[in-house]
Design a protein around this motif. Structure first.
Motif, PDB file in Angstrom:
ATOM      1  N   TYR A   4     -16.007 -25.909   6.799  1.00 43.45           N
ATOM      2  CA  TYR A   4     -14.770 -25.389   7.376  1.00 43.45           C
ATOM      3  C   TYR A   4     -14.399 -26.255   8.582  1.00 43.45           C
ATOM      4  O   TYR A   4     -15.169 -26.354   9.554  1.00 43.45           O
ATOM      5  CB  TYR A   4     -14.930 -23.924   7.809  1.00 43.45           C
ATOM      6  N   MET A  23     -11.285 -27.084  11.350  1.00 39.95           N
ATOM      7  CA  MET A  23     -10.064 -26.478  11.905  1.00 39.95           C
ATOM      8  C   MET A  23      -9.522 -27.343  13.040  1.00 39.95           C
ATOM      9  O   MET A  23     -10.248 -27.654  13.991  1.00 39.95           O
ATOM     10  CB  MET A  23     -10.377 -25.072  12.428  1.00 39.95           C
ATOM     11  N   LYS A  60      -7.576 -27.444  16.219  1.00 36.30           N
ATOM     12  CA  LYS A  60      -7.288 -26.435  17.233  1.00 36.30           C
ATOM     13  C   LYS A  60      -5.862 -26.615  17.771  1.00 36.30           C
ATOM     14  O   LYS A  60      -5.206 -27.642  17.500  1.00 36.30           O
ATOM     15  CB  LYS A  60      -8.351 -26.537  18.333  1.00 36.30           C
ATOM     16  N   VAL A 101      -3.588 -17.381  14.946  1.00 36.59           N
ATOM     17  CA  VAL A 101      -4.859 -16.686  14.815  1.00 36.59           C
ATOM     18  C   VAL A 101      -4.831 -15.373  15.593  1.00 36.59           C
ATOM     19  O   VAL A 101      -4.460 -15.344  16.769  1.00 36.59           O
ATOM     20  CB  VAL A 101      -6.009 -17.578  15.337  1.00 36.59           C
ATOM     21  N   LEU A 160      -9.964 -12.357  14.989  1.00 36.37           N
ATOM     22  CA  LEU A 160     -10.518 -13.407  14.114  1.00 36.37           C
ATOM     23  C   LEU A 160     -11.188 -14.497  14.949  1.00 36.37           C
ATOM     24  O   LEU A 160     -12.297 -14.955  14.624  1.00 36.37           O
ATOM     25  CB  LEU A 160      -9.405 -13.985  13.234  1.00 36.37           C
ATOM     26  N   ALA A 161     -10.546 -14.904  16.035  1.00 37.49           N
ATOM     27  CA  ALA A 161     -11.148 -15.911  16.914  1.00 37.49           C
ATOM     28  C   ALA A 161     -12.455 -15.389  17.510  1.00 37.49           C
ATOM     29  O   ALA A 161     -13.456 -16.119  17.606  1.00 37.49           O
ATOM     30  CB  ALA A 161     -10.162 -16.292  18.022  1.00 37.49           C
ATOM     31  N   HIS A 213     -15.123 -15.489  14.787  1.00 33.85           N
ATOM     32  CA  HIS A 213     -15.531 -16.874  14.498  1.00 33.85           C
ATOM     33  C   HIS A 213     -16.517 -17.394  15.543  1.00 33.85           C
ATOM     34  O   HIS A 213     -17.486 -18.074  15.205  1.00 33.85           O
ATOM     35  CB  HIS A 213     -14.287 -17.760  14.442  1.00 33.85           C
ATOM     36  N   CYS A 255      -6.188 -24.807   9.281  1.00 31.26           N
ATOM     37  CA  CYS A 255      -7.463 -24.405   8.680  1.00 31.26           C
ATOM     38  C   CYS A 255      -7.661 -25.197   7.399  1.00 31.26           C
ATOM     39  O   CYS A 255      -6.750 -25.249   6.560  1.00 31.26           O
ATOM     40  CB  CYS A 255      -7.430 -22.929   8.308  1.00 31.26           C
ATOM     41  N   GLU A 293     -17.909 -19.270   7.328  1.00 37.09           N
ATOM     42  CA  GLU A 293     -16.607 -19.543   7.946  1.00 37.09           C
ATOM     43  C   GLU A 293     -15.510 -19.665   6.894  1.00 37.09           C
ATOM     44  O   GLU A 293     -14.374 -19.209   7.106  1.00 37.09           O
ATOM     45  CB  GLU A 293     -16.707 -20.803   8.799  1.00 37.09           C
ATOM     46  N   LEU A 353     -14.595 -16.253   5.994  1.00 34.62           N
ATOM     47  CA  LEU A 353     -13.876 -15.587   7.096  1.00 34.62           C
ATOM     48  C   LEU A 353     -12.419 -16.054   7.185  1.00 34.62           C
ATOM     49  O   LEU A 353     -11.509 -15.248   7.376  1.00 34.62           O
ATOM     50  CB  LEU A 353     -14.606 -15.873   8.415  1.00 34.62           C
ATOM     51  N   TRP A 354     -12.200 -17.363   7.063  1.00 34.94           N
ATOM     52  CA  TRP A 354     -10.864 -17.928   7.304  1.00 34.94           C
ATOM     53  C   TRP A 354     -10.009 -17.988   6.040  1.00 34.94           C
ATOM     54  O   TRP A 354      -8.785 -18.088   6.132  1.00 34.94           O
ATOM     55  CB  TRP A 354     -10.995 -19.320   7.922  1.00 34.94           C
ATOM     56  N   PHE A 355     -10.660 -17.943   4.865  1.00 39.67           N
ATOM     57  CA  PHE A 355      -9.921 -17.949   3.601  1.00 39.67           C
ATOM     58  C   PHE A 355     -10.329 -16.745   2.753  1.00 39.67           C
ATOM     59  O   PHE A 355     -10.835 -16.905   1.641  1.00 39.67           O
ATOM     60  CB  PHE A 355     -10.145 -19.263   2.847  1.00 39.67           C
TER      61      PHE A 355
END
Ligand code: ATP
Ligand code: MG
Length: 136
Positions: free
Chosen positions: A5, A7, A9, A40, A44-45, A48, A72, A126, A129-131
């Protein structure tokens, strides 16, 4: 195949580094498996970065991640977690070598442009979590 994963920022997006970063991963030989730009949610942040919740900089870190859109991504390929971390460079930009993403584009630890999973296991967590919608 192994997946990480990755990302970009908010500072990396705002500064126009998205193309540069994607290009580096493509040219190294990795395959892009998922990509989206999102704002975000604080929760969620916090999830993570939950391992860092006791750190004094935790609130600033979460405020930073939610300060603007992030990109992401899921990248796939041989040893992508380790090689991706090496391409990103050290956490603190004063320690990240020239030629790495942070070593070329960052000077502040609190504005260090990009995240990459640190282990294969964390990468899997991750990505889930993000997808949550799943990926190809
Ligand atoms: P990331 O998880 O974002 O890829 P990392 O694995 O290199 O970064 P971590 O130790 O996981 O480093 O810290 C997560 C993020 O928290 C860092 O990328 C940085 O933005 C922020 N951070 C870490 N240490 C500090 C610090 N001492 N002061 C301020 N922010 C920090
Ligand atoms: Mg980390």
């Amino acid at each position: 195949d192994e997946r990480s994963y990755i990302m970009i920022k908010p500072d990396g997006v705002q500064r126009g580094l998205v193309g540069e970063i994607i290009s580096r991963f493509e040219k190294r030989g990795f395959q892009l498996r998922a990509l989206k730009i999102i704002n975000v949610e604080r929760s969620l942040a916090e999830t993570h970065y939950s391992d860092l919740s006791s750190k004094p900089f935790f609130k600033d870190l979460v405020d930073y991640i939610i300060s603007g859109p992030v990109v992401c991504m899921v990248w796939e390929g041989l040893n992508v977690v380790k090689i991706g971390r090496d391409m990103i460079g050290a956490t603190k930009p004063e320690a990240s070598a020239p030629g790495t993403i942070r070593g070329d584009f960052a000077i502040q630890v609190g504005r260090n442009v990009i995240h990459g999973s640190d282990t294969v296991e964390n990468g899997q967590k991750e990505i889930a979590l993000w997808f949550p919608e799943g990926i190809v």
